[in-house]
Design an enzyme around this catalytic site. Structure first.
Site, PDB file in Angstrom:
ATOM      1  N   HIS A   1       1.077  -1.173  -0.060  1.00 57.81           N
ATOM      2  CA  HIS A   1      -0.038   0.098  -0.181  1.00 57.81           C
ATOM      3  C   HIS A   1       0.508   1.241  -0.234  1.00 57.81           C
ATOM      4  O   HIS A   1       1.753   1.041   1.173  1.00 57.81           O
ATOM      5  CB  HIS A   1      -1.001  -0.156   1.281  1.00 57.81           C
ATOM      6  CG  HIS A   1      -1.716  -0.979   1.299  1.00 57.81           C
ATOM      7  ND1 HIS A   1      -3.440  -0.381   1.449  1.00 57.81           N
ATOM      8  CD2 HIS A   1      -2.234  -2.188   0.141  1.00 57.81           C
ATOM      9  CE1 HIS A   1      -4.082  -1.600   1.322  1.00 57.81           C
ATOM     10  NE2 HIS A   1      -3.294  -2.690   0.594  1.00 57.81           N
TER      11      HIS A   1
ATOM     12  N   TYR B   1      -9.219   6.151   6.299  1.00 57.61           N
ATOM     13  CA  TYR B   1      -9.619   6.231   7.816  1.00 57.61           C
ATOM     14  C   TYR B   1     -10.242   8.001   7.857  1.00 57.61           C
ATOM     15  O   TYR B   1     -10.290   9.075   7.639  1.00 57.61           O
ATOM     16  CB  TYR B   1      -8.305   6.826   8.652  1.00 57.61           C
ATOM     17  CG  TYR B   1      -6.865   5.861   9.130  1.00 57.61           C
ATOM     18  CD1 TYR B   1      -6.377   5.338   7.622  1.00 57.61           C
ATOM     19  CD2 TYR B   1      -6.691   5.956  10.145  1.00 57.61           C
ATOM     20  CE1 TYR B   1      -5.421   4.016   7.868  1.00 57.61           C
ATOM     21  CE2 TYR B   1      -5.635   4.341  10.030  1.00 57.61           C
ATOM     22  CZ  TYR B   1      -5.120   3.942   8.935  1.00 57.61           C
ATOM     23  OH  TYR B   1      -4.041   2.648   9.648  1.00 57.61           O
TER      24      TYR B   1
ATOM     25  N   PRO C   1      -4.730   1.258  18.692  1.00 59.32           N
ATOM     26  CA  PRO C   1      -4.481   1.226  17.242  1.00 59.32           C
ATOM     27  C   PRO C   1      -4.556   1.725  15.766  1.00 59.32           C
ATOM     28  O   PRO C   1      -3.943   1.116  14.565  1.00 59.32           O
ATOM     29  CB  PRO C   1      -5.581  -0.346  17.266  1.00 59.32           C
ATOM     30  CG  PRO C   1      -6.750   0.603  18.179  1.00 59.32           C
ATOM     31  CD  PRO C   1      -5.861   1.243  18.601  1.00 59.32           C
TER      32      PRO C   1
ATOM     33  N   LYS D   1       0.809   0.323  14.803  1.00 60.58           N
ATOM     34  CA  LYS D   1       2.035  -0.140  15.456  1.00 60.58           C
ATOM     35  C   LYS D   1       2.681  -0.431  16.089  1.00 60.58           C
ATOM     36  O   LYS D   1       3.518  -1.176  15.697  1.00 60.58           O
ATOM     37  CB  LYS D   1       2.859   1.814  16.094  1.00 60.58           C
ATOM     38  CG  LYS D   1       3.074   1.961  14.618  1.00 60.58           C
ATOM     39  CD  LYS D   1       4.126   2.312  14.170  1.00 60.58           C
ATOM     40  CE  LYS D   1       3.772   3.678  12.742  1.00 60.58           C
ATOM     41  NZ  LYS D   1       4.131   3.049  11.495  1.00 60.58           N
TER      42      LYS D   1
ATOM     43  N   TYR E   1       3.557   6.840   9.055  1.00 61.77           N
ATOM     44  CA  TYR E   1       3.009   5.936   9.455  1.00 61.77           C
ATOM     45  C   TYR E   1       3.970   4.426   8.924  1.00 61.77           C
ATOM     46  O   TYR E   1       3.952   3.114   8.788  1.00 61.77           O
ATOM     47  CB  TYR E   1       2.392   6.174   8.197  1.00 61.77           C
ATOM     48  CG  TYR E   1       0.278   5.222   8.224  1.00 61.77           C
ATOM     49  CD1 TYR E   1      -0.081   5.336   9.234  1.00 61.77           C
ATOM     50  CD2 TYR E   1       0.826   4.587   7.196  1.00 61.77           C
ATOM     51  CE1 TYR E   1      -1.491   5.030   8.640  1.00 61.77           C
ATOM     52  CE2 TYR E   1      -0.362   2.493   7.524  1.00 61.77           C
ATOM     53  CZ  TYR E   1      -1.083   2.604   7.858  1.00 61.77           C
ATOM     54  OH  TYR E   1      -2.384   2.286   7.963  1.00 61.77           O
TER      55      TYR E   1
HETATM   56  C1  PHB Z   1      -6.734  -3.662  10.776  1.00 60.25           C
HETATM   57  O1  PHB Z   1      -6.868  -4.371   9.436  1.00 60.25           O
HETATM   58  O2  PHB Z   1      -6.318  -4.446  11.449  1.00 60.25           O
HETATM   59  C2  PHB Z   1      -6.108  -2.490  11.435  1.00 60.25           C
HETATM   60  C3  PHB Z   1      -5.231  -1.628   9.998  1.00 60.25           C
HETATM   61  C4  PHB Z   1      -4.998  -0.408  10.505  1.00 60.25           C
HETATM   62  C5  PHB Z   1      -5.025   0.149  11.220  1.00 60.25           C
HETATM   63  C6  PHB Z   1      -5.673  -0.481  12.518  1.00 60.25           C
HETATM   64  C7  PHB Z   1      -5.975  -1.718  12.606  1.00 60.25           C
HETATM   65  O3  PHB Z   1      -4.544   1.762  11.759  1.00 60.25           O
END
Ligand code: PHB
Length: 414
Positions: free
Chosen positions: A93, A222, A314, A318, A406
């Site tokens: 990604h 997001y 989450p 990280k 990130y």
């Molecule tokens: C997930 O795919 O579970 C996931 C992805 C990105 C995040 C948190 C969880 O920031």
């Protein structure tokens, strides 16, 4: 490498009243990414270990966890010889979408910082590492019970446990690595007087669902909305992971599928007509949300790694990356401690790991507070958040800051 472990059976050879004792160089409690990666890296350096976990292999494989890997951790998996499956089955990604004010704003990691992340579910990483241990004759014991640390601060620390076949065992070690997560026995073995726990609670949690449907977007979304945060993530071409911010004591039974879809769609809705592709919801759970760091990360012969030592919310993806960063640093420090016979070398671990840990804490906290709606948020707060999101999305400096955090660029760990 069980053959290297010397069996110290109780004298008499008859029915053992005491535990069967063995020795190894490094005892590792926890067969998650930190523990298994460390065992793998140590084996590459000729250091033997025994890994124990109270879960069965099947139970670990059935746990769905996030899997966003920074480039350097993708390379660690591949270059250490654990597995190159990520290159075939993972997806690269090169950016994420920040969604606010009803529009998506792409943060282009490749263009901004020349880096990317890899979506590769943690269960796949676990399978790769567990297979690598098996292939290389590593000693990993799943499904153990009664795990205890014996004299972790002393000269001869040991892991005591009952094997999955019901036999009591004691493995003496030169170093014990506690990689058994935030609720394991190792964190609580750090003596209260010697350590500080740094905590932060958040007034919300994540409601997570697994959905049998195709992806709704090419990359992760997001989303900030007046109703709170939502994250649209992925697992496979036919299985998606989505989350929406909820109350910490939300009850999943109050959320039939229709209500979940209404809420998720409302949080991403906008003038561009973006909508989620719906499908059967196969799993629903509420995820705890907190920030935590234990300092120092060593006491005597015990060091903590991964979630046992630190937890991040989450939002910044990280947790897994920090666990692998710990393993990388520990492999170096533990190898030198064993080779030189000088356990004080272990003191280098904390300072090397903690700079990266606190950087990730800051990044996760920043992403969290920018995107979530506090329960007491006013209209002022929501306007301020949208202005912050615009400042990040519409300025090269702001977007680069997010992209660096990130993708893990500039992390000082290691
Ligand atoms: C997930 O795919 O579970 C996931 C992805 C990105 C995040 C948190 C969880 O920031």
């Amino acid at each position: 490498m069980r053959s290297l472990s010397e069996e110290l059976r109780p004298a008499g050879g008859g029915r053992a009243l005491a535990s069967a004792q063995t020795r190894t160089e490094v005892g590792i409690v926890g067969a998650g990414p930190a523990g298994l990666m460390l065992a793998h890296l140590l084996a590459n350096a000729g250091i033997e270990s025994v890994v124990i976990d109270n879960r069965t292999r099947a139970a670990i494989e059935a746990t769905h966890r996030a899997g966003i890997l920074e480039d350097r951790n993708m390379r660690l998996l591949v270059e250490s010889g654990a597995s190159d499956r990520i290159l075939r089955h993972g997806s690269k990604h090169a950016g994420i979408d920040l969604r606010f004010g009803g529009h998506s704003h792409r943060i282009d990691f490749s263009a901004l910082v020349g880096a990317a992340v890899w979506l590769y579910p943690q269960t796949e990483i676990f399978a790769d590492l567990a297979d690598a241990r098996e292939r290389n004759g590593g000693d990993v014991r799943f499904g153990v019970t009664d795990t205890r640390l014996v004299d972790p601060a002393g000269d001869r620390p040991a892991m005591s446990f009952t094997d999955s076949d019901g036999h009591a065992r004691e493995v003496r070690c030169e170093v014990i690595v506690g990689a058994d997560g935030s609720r394991g026995v190792c964190r609580s073995a750090m003596p209260t007087a010697r350590r500080t726990f740094f905590h932060r609670a958040y007034p919300f949690a994540w409601f997570g669902v697994l959905v049998a449907a195709p992806p709704s977007a090419a990359e992760l979304v997001y989303a900030h909305s007046d109703r709170g945060f939502a994250l649209i993530s992925q697992r496979t071409p036919s299985l998606q992971r989505m989350y929406f911010q909820c109350d910490p004591d939300e009850d999943v039974s109050r959320w039939p599928d229709d209500r979940i879809w209404d809420e998720l769609q409302a949080r991403v809705r906008g003038a561009d007509d973006f909508a989620l592709r719906e499908g059967p919801i196969t799993d629903k759970s509420v995820l705890p949300f907190r920030s935590f760091v234990c300092e120092p990360m060593r006491h005597g012969g015990l060091v903590l790694a991964g979630d046992a030592a630190h937890t991040v919310p989450p939002t910044g993806a990280k947790g897994l990356n920090l666990a692998l960063a710990d393993a990388r640093i520990l492999a170096d420090v533990v190898e030198r401690a064993i080779r030189t016979g000088d356990r004080e070398v272990l003191d280098e671990y904390g300072p090397r790991a903690l700079a990266g840990v606190w950087r990730a804490q800051y990044f996760s906290y920043w992403m969290t507070t920018m995107l979530h709606r506090a329960p007491d948020a006013t209209a002022f707060d929501l306007h301020r958040q949208r202005a912050e999101l615009r400042a990040v999305a519409n300025s090269a400096a702001g977007a680069t800051f997010l992209a660096e955090g990130y993708t893990g660029l500039g992390s000082s760990s290691g």
